[in-house]
Design an enzyme around this catalytic site. Structure first.
Site, PDB file in Angstrom:
ATOM      1  N   CYS A  93       7.729   5.553   0.450  1.00  0.00           N
ATOM      2  CA  CYS A  93       7.898   4.677   1.623  1.00  0.00           C
ATOM      3  C   CYS A  93       8.761   5.385   2.671  1.00  0.00           C
ATOM      4  O   CYS A  93       9.865   5.837   2.377  1.00  0.00           O
ATOM      5  CB  CYS A  93       8.546   3.356   1.203  1.00  0.00           C
ATOM      6  SG  CYS A  93       8.909   2.291   2.608  1.00  0.00           S
ATOM      7  N   LYS A 132       3.768   7.129  -6.712  1.00  0.00           N
ATOM      8  CA  LYS A 132       3.096   7.313  -5.416  1.00  0.00           C
ATOM      9  C   LYS A 132       4.131   7.935  -4.487  1.00  0.00           C
ATOM     10  O   LYS A 132       5.214   7.378  -4.315  1.00  0.00           O
ATOM     11  CB  LYS A 132       2.620   5.959  -4.888  1.00  0.00           C
ATOM     12  CG  LYS A 132       1.899   6.038  -3.558  1.00  0.00           C
ATOM     13  CD  LYS A 132       1.210   4.715  -3.256  1.00  0.00           C
ATOM     14  CE  LYS A 132       0.457   4.731  -1.946  1.00  0.00           C
ATOM     15  NZ  LYS A 132       1.307   4.627  -0.769  1.00  0.00           N
ATOM     16  N   ASN A 192      -4.258  10.513  -1.214  1.00  0.00           N
ATOM     17  CA  ASN A 192      -4.194   9.325  -0.352  1.00  0.00           C
ATOM     18  C   ASN A 192      -3.947   9.731   1.096  1.00  0.00           C
ATOM     19  O   ASN A 192      -3.023  10.489   1.382  1.00  0.00           O
ATOM     20  CB  ASN A 192      -3.055   8.398  -0.824  1.00  0.00           C
ATOM     21  CG  ASN A 192      -2.689   7.357   0.231  1.00  0.00           C
ATOM     22  OD1 ASN A 192      -1.591   7.385   0.778  1.00  0.00           O
ATOM     23  ND2 ASN A 192      -3.592   6.458   0.532  1.00  0.00           N
ATOM     24  N   GLY A 193      -4.789   9.228   2.005  1.00  0.00           N
ATOM     25  CA  GLY A 193      -4.546   9.435   3.439  1.00  0.00           C
ATOM     26  C   GLY A 193      -5.795   9.588   4.265  1.00  0.00           C
ATOM     27  O   GLY A 193      -6.606  10.477   3.998  1.00  0.00           O
ATOM     28  N   GLY A 214      -6.180   3.045   1.928  1.00  0.00           N
ATOM     29  CA  GLY A 214      -5.479   1.898   2.508  1.00  0.00           C
ATOM     30  C   GLY A 214      -6.181   1.399   3.761  1.00  0.00           C
ATOM     31  O   GLY A 214      -7.121   0.600   3.696  1.00  0.00           O
ATOM     32  N   ARG A 215      -5.767   1.944   4.915  1.00  0.00           N
ATOM     33  CA  ARG A 215      -6.259   1.430   6.197  1.00  0.00           C
ATOM     34  C   ARG A 215      -7.774   1.564   6.346  1.00  0.00           C
ATOM     35  O   ARG A 215      -8.414   0.714   6.964  1.00  0.00           O
ATOM     36  CB  ARG A 215      -5.528   2.148   7.335  1.00  0.00           C
ATOM     37  CG  ARG A 215      -4.050   1.784   7.374  1.00  0.00           C
ATOM     38  CD  ARG A 215      -3.249   2.736   8.219  1.00  0.00           C
ATOM     39  NE  ARG A 215      -3.261   4.094   7.668  1.00  0.00           N
ATOM     40  CZ  ARG A 215      -2.701   5.131   8.236  1.00  0.00           C
ATOM     41  NH1 ARG A 215      -2.080   4.989   9.392  1.00  0.00           N
ATOM     42  NH2 ARG A 215      -2.748   6.327   7.671  1.00  0.00           N
TER      43      ARG A 215
HETATM   44  C1  LIG Z   1       1.506  -1.690   7.119  1.00  0.00           C
HETATM   45  C2  LIG Z   1       1.655  -0.766   5.953  1.00  0.00           C
HETATM   46  C3  LIG Z   1       2.277  -1.196   4.788  1.00  0.00           C
HETATM   47  C4  LIG Z   1       2.413  -0.329   3.678  1.00  0.00           C
HETATM   48  N1  LIG Z   1       3.002  -0.787   2.515  1.00  0.00           N
HETATM   49  C5  LIG Z   1       3.110   0.049   1.445  1.00  0.00           C
HETATM   50  C6  LIG Z   1       3.686  -0.369   0.199  1.00  0.00           C
HETATM   51  O1  LIG Z   1       4.116  -1.522   0.010  1.00  0.00           O
HETATM   52  N2  LIG Z   1       3.751   0.539  -0.820  1.00  0.00           N
HETATM   53  C7  LIG Z   1       3.271   1.830  -0.688  1.00  0.00           C
HETATM   54  O2  LIG Z   1       3.331   2.627  -1.630  1.00  0.00           O
HETATM   55  N3  LIG Z   1       2.721   2.242   0.469  1.00  0.00           N
HETATM   56  C8  LIG Z   1       2.618   1.383   1.520  1.00  0.00           C
HETATM   57  N4  LIG Z   1       2.013   1.830   2.651  1.00  0.00           N
HETATM   58  C9  LIG Z   1       1.372   3.164   2.657  1.00  0.00           C
HETATM   59  C10 LIG Z   1      -0.086   3.062   2.205  1.00  0.00           C
HETATM   60  O3  LIG Z   1      -0.179   2.635   0.868  1.00  0.00           O
HETATM   61  C11 LIG Z   1      -0.797   4.419   2.343  1.00  0.00           C
HETATM   62  O4  LIG Z   1      -0.098   5.373   1.579  1.00  0.00           O
HETATM   63  C12 LIG Z   1      -0.860   4.894   3.791  1.00  0.00           C
HETATM   64  O5  LIG Z   1      -1.319   3.851   4.630  1.00  0.00           O
HETATM   65  C13 LIG Z   1      -1.777   6.113   3.912  1.00  0.00           C
HETATM   66  O6  LIG Z   1      -3.068   5.826   3.404  1.00  0.00           O
HETATM   67  P1  LIG Z   1      -4.303   5.370   4.358  1.00  0.00           P
HETATM   68  O7  LIG Z   1      -4.418   6.440   5.434  1.00  0.00           O
HETATM   69  O8  LIG Z   1      -5.486   5.301   3.447  1.00  0.00           O
HETATM   70  O9  LIG Z   1      -3.937   4.051   4.959  1.00  0.00           O
HETATM   71  C14 LIG Z   1       1.914   0.980   3.767  1.00  0.00           C
HETATM   72  C15 LIG Z   1       1.284   1.431   4.948  1.00  0.00           C
HETATM   73  C16 LIG Z   1       1.158   0.590   6.021  1.00  0.00           C
HETATM   74  C17 LIG Z   1       0.464   1.085   7.282  1.00  0.00           C
END
Ligand SMILES: Cc1cc2nc3c(=O)[nH]c(=O)nc-3n(C[C@H](O)[C@H](O)[C@H](O)COP(=O)(O)O)c2cc1C
Length: 294
Positions: A93, A132, A192-193, A214-215
């Site tokens: 985080c 993570k 992841n990303g 995620g997104r």
């Molecule tokens: C709004 C938001 C909230 C997130 N909350 C968490 C979380 O609670 N725990 C965590 O490990 N990562 C959290 N992340 C990171 C995501 O899990 C992920 O690692 C990050 O968005 C990159 O992956 P993506 O490009 O597929 O979104 C958060 C990201 C965003 C944008």
């Protein structure tokens, strides 16, 4: 795997996503947003997201964020008492107030604390742990200092986001450092990303042991279903999938949140991820009201 996103991939969204796009075989694994200790107590709200009946039937792993072994232990014991068999440990985080206190990516700068947790893990053989993380806080090679400790932990996998905490969720990936770190880690490595299409999943699955999205999944909730089927959905089908998930989430929130203002505020962030193809008038209406039907 479905990445944890605070305020977004919570029980209500997961329930609807699982019903609309789950594979029915529990192969899609969901992770809860991080569960934390606040004023010396495990946050009840965070815990409810893990124990909610809305999670029934899905493969769900709770995630914790912690600053030291004491916090870690308190969270782990609370989760075990609530039935957890797997626990994911947040060491990525990038939120500065958490990092400064040594939580999330801040853990990367505290190998001693990570080492104490590694030793304590032996007392919980019934739990499968995973990590993570990011490549570092400021420098993308910082996480290399943790390799020996991570390798000594009995982990299911290590998920890596190839950025530093300073970069938050934007900017260039450090792929050289990502490759170096992954080659030193003896556990399965999950990438992841910025994954947004079935071909991204295919390319990365060839290099890594799995992917976490995620997104990209908020914008294209059918992503895993498309990948499984080996066929991309049309733009219209994907727009329909996005709107279907929005509608399902809104309707389920109506059962758990009281006021329409509260539901509208909760829905707003989902609209930020609307597919680019979607009519801008619809998106504008959705951002303002949370929904699009009347
Ligand atoms: C709004 C938001 C909230 C997130 N909350 C968490 C979380 O609670 N725990 C965590 O490990 N990562 C959290 N992340 C990171 C995501 O899990 C992920 O690692 C990050 O968005 C990159 O992956 P993506 O490009 O597929 O979104 C958060 C990201 C965003 C944008």
């Amino acid at each position: 795997m479905v990445a944890p996103l605070q305020g977004l991939t919570e029980a209500v969204w997961r329930n609807v996503h699982h019903r609309h796009f789950g594979d029915g075989q529990g192969e899609v694994e969901y992770f809860t947003p991080f569960i934390r200790v606040d004023r010396d107590e495990v946050r009840a709200r965070d815990l409810r997201d893990f124990t909610s009946e809305l999670n029934e039937g899905m493969m769900l792993t709770p995630q914790i964020i912690f600053r030291d072994m004491e916090e870690w232990k308190r969270l782990v014991e609370m989760l075990i008492a609530n039935g957890a068999k797997r626990i994911d440990m947040n060491m990525g985080c990038p939120f500065p107030p958490q990092v400064k206190k040594g939580r999330g990516a801040g853990m990367i700068m505290h190998p001693d604390a990570v080492g104490r947790i590694a030793e304590e893990m032996a007392n919980y053989p019934e739990v499968q742990f995973s990590v993570k993380m990011r490549l570092g806080v400021v420098d993308p090679s910082e996480a290399l200092a943790l390799v020996d400790i991570l390798n000594a932990m009995p982990l299911r996998h290590v998920t890596i986001h190839p950025r530093t905490a300073k970069q938050q969720y934007k900017g260039e990936f450090h792929l050289k450092e990502m490759a170096e770190l992954s080659s030193c880690i003896k556990h399965p490595v999950i990438f992841n990303g910025e994954i947004s299409s079935p071909s991204d999943i295919e390319a990365l699955s060839a290099k890594y042991d799995g992917v976490m999205v995620g997104r990209g999944l908020l914008a294209r909730p059918s992503l895993f279903a498309e990948y499984r089927a080996g066929k991309e959905w049309s733009v219209e089908e994907r727009e329909e999938a996005f709107l279907g998930l929005i509608e399902g989430t809104y309707k389920l929130l109506e059962n758990s949140l009281c006021g329409s203002t509260q539901i509208r505020d909760k829905m707003k962030p989902y609209w930020e991820y609307a597919p680019n193809s979607l009519d801008r008038k619809i998106v504008k209406f959705g951002k303002k009201n949370g929904y699009i039907w009347s």
